[in-house]
Design an enzyme around this catalytic site. Structure first.
Site, PDB file in Angstrom:
ATOM      1  N   TYR A 146      -3.603   0.594   3.591  1.00  0.00           N
ATOM      2  CA  TYR A 146      -3.174   0.315   2.320  1.00  0.00           C
ATOM      3  C   TYR A 146      -3.928   0.578   1.193  1.00  0.00           C
ATOM      4  CZ  TYR A 146       0.496  -1.975  -0.644  1.00  0.00           C
ATOM      5  OH  TYR A 146       1.424  -2.460  -1.476  1.00  0.00           O
ATOM      6  N   TYR A 204       2.938   5.675  -4.773  1.00  0.00           N
ATOM      7  CA  TYR A 204       2.694   4.299  -4.305  1.00  0.00           C
ATOM      8  C   TYR A 204       4.127   3.635  -3.828  1.00  0.00           C
ATOM      9  CZ  TYR A 204       1.559  -0.716  -4.328  1.00  0.00           C
ATOM     10  OH  TYR A 204       1.444  -2.230  -4.324  1.00  0.00           O
TER      11      TYR A 204
END
Ligand SMILES: [Zn+2]
Lengths: 409, 156
Positions: free
Chosen positions: A291, A341
């Site tokens: 992430y 994202y």
């Protein structure tokens, strides 16, 4: 090994385009992502019987998606939470199916992350109007300390101090992921990025520059979890779930800056359970997603989950180690930094595609698993993809992860 | 000095756990929560002791002195109140007189009065209180109050 290791699979993945301005509702985007994941798996709307999602008051309810697509669900819920929820909802899905509450779970995240509500309170097109400092925001908003970049920066600063590292290590991460984005037709930012490009980009919150930050994006992405027995009948090679961390918190779970040291982020508390449950080791991982809200979050997670020792990641990432055809191919889609994202869901989808040997790249035969491995020609498939992992990040205080294996491993 | 912060663009909403803390700032006191059972001290004022679970709590008035543990230099404003303040430094400050139960110094975040060029990890700082334009809210800021031999500054 975990009690449910290898019993559940990810069988379908899908997403909308990664967009700077969708001009669409989160509902419409969610429907597209879930439908594509169902089509990918070869599942009909009658065969999916649960939908879960997560959001921060910026998306649509699962009931709307179910109604729009004509799915009658035996379970539906929305978690109010952020980045590390993707892997958490996967664990929920396994428990729900194991318990007999439902059979097949679609998990989605849909948001206009750029043209709608933006992380850290920034409004579309600029700074926000007067802000309500309530709850714990009473103690950070009046100090001008609200965005993820601002919150993680002091940790990064202390890391640089403690280990004598420089932001060139951040540049290595950004540049490797951008190289992968160049091999991903879906990615928002595909132009090559050098170390110097990164170092020349403007400051946002020192020690973070613009090219340390992920791309705010309008996108929905989804994947589908079901049991091994059902997975065998579906369209794609199943990708098996070995284990992971549903959502582990660090010792001071609410306040980033109360933690003893930056490198004691959540993953450190999950590591032993994760690998013990999965039955493999970090060195077994062929394809990794981390992430990457920021370049620095990659550095921390490599250490937390044991890919290298604490304090070593800045050195570890040098020399292109995270690039395809190198030791630890990471964020092969380009990740949040260069693909866009998607709050973690698309990072899982990339690992699934790689483990199927069906990375959706420029190879004409990718959908049948035929790849050239010619990077000049845009092939993004790693040659050997037996084991994969997706490491999820909420803040430094909360993290999750998912360890996966290919059907052929 | 960083530019002015326009506190009128932040609407602070104290609650039952925090109202006394904000009252303290009006008397130029920087309070932290303290457990009456085990002595643990923490900030912000969560309503129970994380070391012994006691909810029998008091307030401890710190001397408001500490050392910069880390910091961020904000160059891009996000909140309307800080548009005129950039670039500004938010410091993470370890308070000299507030130990958690395990001996670790209690850490607080706050906006520095000093510019980036002056700030470094390891420097001693002290709290100052500044008006916000609203008599109900006085805001703590932090400023460098001395020198230290072993400091570190981000120079890239
Ligand atoms: Zn106590």
């Amino acid at each position: 090994m975990g009690a449910l290791t290898d019993k559940y699979c990810i069988v379908g993945v899908g997403e909308t385009r990664f967009m700077k301005a969708s001009n669409r509702t989160p509902l419409s985007m969610a429907c597209e992502a879930v439908k594509k994941a169902m089509d990918d798996a070869g599942l009909t709307a009658r065969e999916v019987d649960a939908i879960t999602s997560f959001q921060i008051a910026d998306s649509t309810d699962v009931a709307n998606v179910a109604q729009a697509l004509g799915i009658r669900i035996n379970y539906g819920s929305v978690a109010y939470s952020g980045g590390s929820t993707t892997e958490a909802l996967t664990a929920h899905a396994i428990g729900l199916i194991e318990g007999g509450y439902c059979n097949t779970v679609a998990i989605f995240r849909s948001m206009n992350g750029r043209t709608g509500r933006r992380m850290g309170g920034q409004a579309p097109g600029g700074v926000v109007p007067p802000s309500r400092a309530e709850g714990d925001a009473q103690f950070y908003m009046p100090w001008g300390f609200t965005t993820p970049a601002q919150h993680f920066a002091p940790s990064a600063m202390r890391y640089l101090h403690d280990f004598g590292a420089s932001t060139k290590s951040f540049a290595e991460v950004a540049s490797a992921f951008r190289y992968h984005a160049g091999l991903n037709p879906k990615a928002l930012m595909r132009a090559p990025m050098t170390i110097e490009d990164h170092q020349r980009s403007r400051w946002v919150a020192k020690p973070f520059r613009l090219l340390d930050c992920c791309l705010e994006t309008d996108v929905a992405s989804a994947f589908i979890v079901t049991s091994r027995e059902r997975a065998y009948d579906l369209r794609q090679p199943p990708v098996f779930i070995l284990g992971g961390s549903a959502r582990t918190y660090a010792d001071n779970p609410a306040w980033n800056h109360s933690r003893l040291r930056p490198y004691l982020q959540a993953g450190n508390f999950a590591r032993q359970r994760v690998w013990g449950m999965s039955g493999i080791r970090p060195e077994d991982i062929d394809v990794l997603s981390i992430y990457d809200a920021f370049t620095y979050t990659v550095i921390l997670q490599l250490e937390a989950y044991g890919f290298c020792a604490i304090g070593e990641a800045a050195e570890f990432v040098k020399g292109g180690r995270l690039r395809i055809d190198h030791e630890l191919p990471t964020n092969l889609s380009g990740g949040h930094l260069s693909e866009g994202y998607a709050h973690g869901v698309a990072l899982v989808n990339e690992v699934v595609r790689q483990l199927r040997h069906r990375a959706d790249d420029s190879c004409p035969g990718w959908a049948e698993g035929r790849h050239t491995y010619d990077r000049q020609a845009g092939c993004r498939q790693v040659r050997r993809a037996r084991f994969g992992a997706s490491l999820g990040w909420g803040t430094e205080t909360r993290g999750s992860c998912l360890i996966l294996r290919s059907a052929s491993a | 000095m960083p530019g002015e912060i326009d506190y009128s663009k932040i609407n602070i909403i104290p609650d039952q756990d925090t109202a006394e803390w904000w009252e303290g700032t009006k008397r130029h006191k920087f309070l932290v929560r303290q457990c009456k059972q085990c002595g643990h001290k923490w900030f912000p004022p969560f309503p129970a002791c994380a070391k012994c679970t006691s909810m029998d709590l008091t307030w401890y008035e710190t001397a408001g002195k500490g050392v910069i543990h880390s910091y961020v230099v904000v160059t891009q404003p996000i909140l309307a109140a800080f548009v005129t303040a950039v670039p500004y430094v938010v410091g993470l400050i370890e308070l000299d007189d507030c130990h958690e139960a395990d001996g670790r110094l209690t850490r607080v975040a706050g906006v520095m009065k000093d510019d980036e060029a002056e700030v470094a990890i390891g420097l001693p700082v002290e709290v100052v209180f500044e008006p916000t334009g609203d008599p109900n809210f006085i805001m703590p800021r932090w400023k460098i109050c001395g020198t230290a031999s072993n400091t570190w500054k981000f120079t890239e």
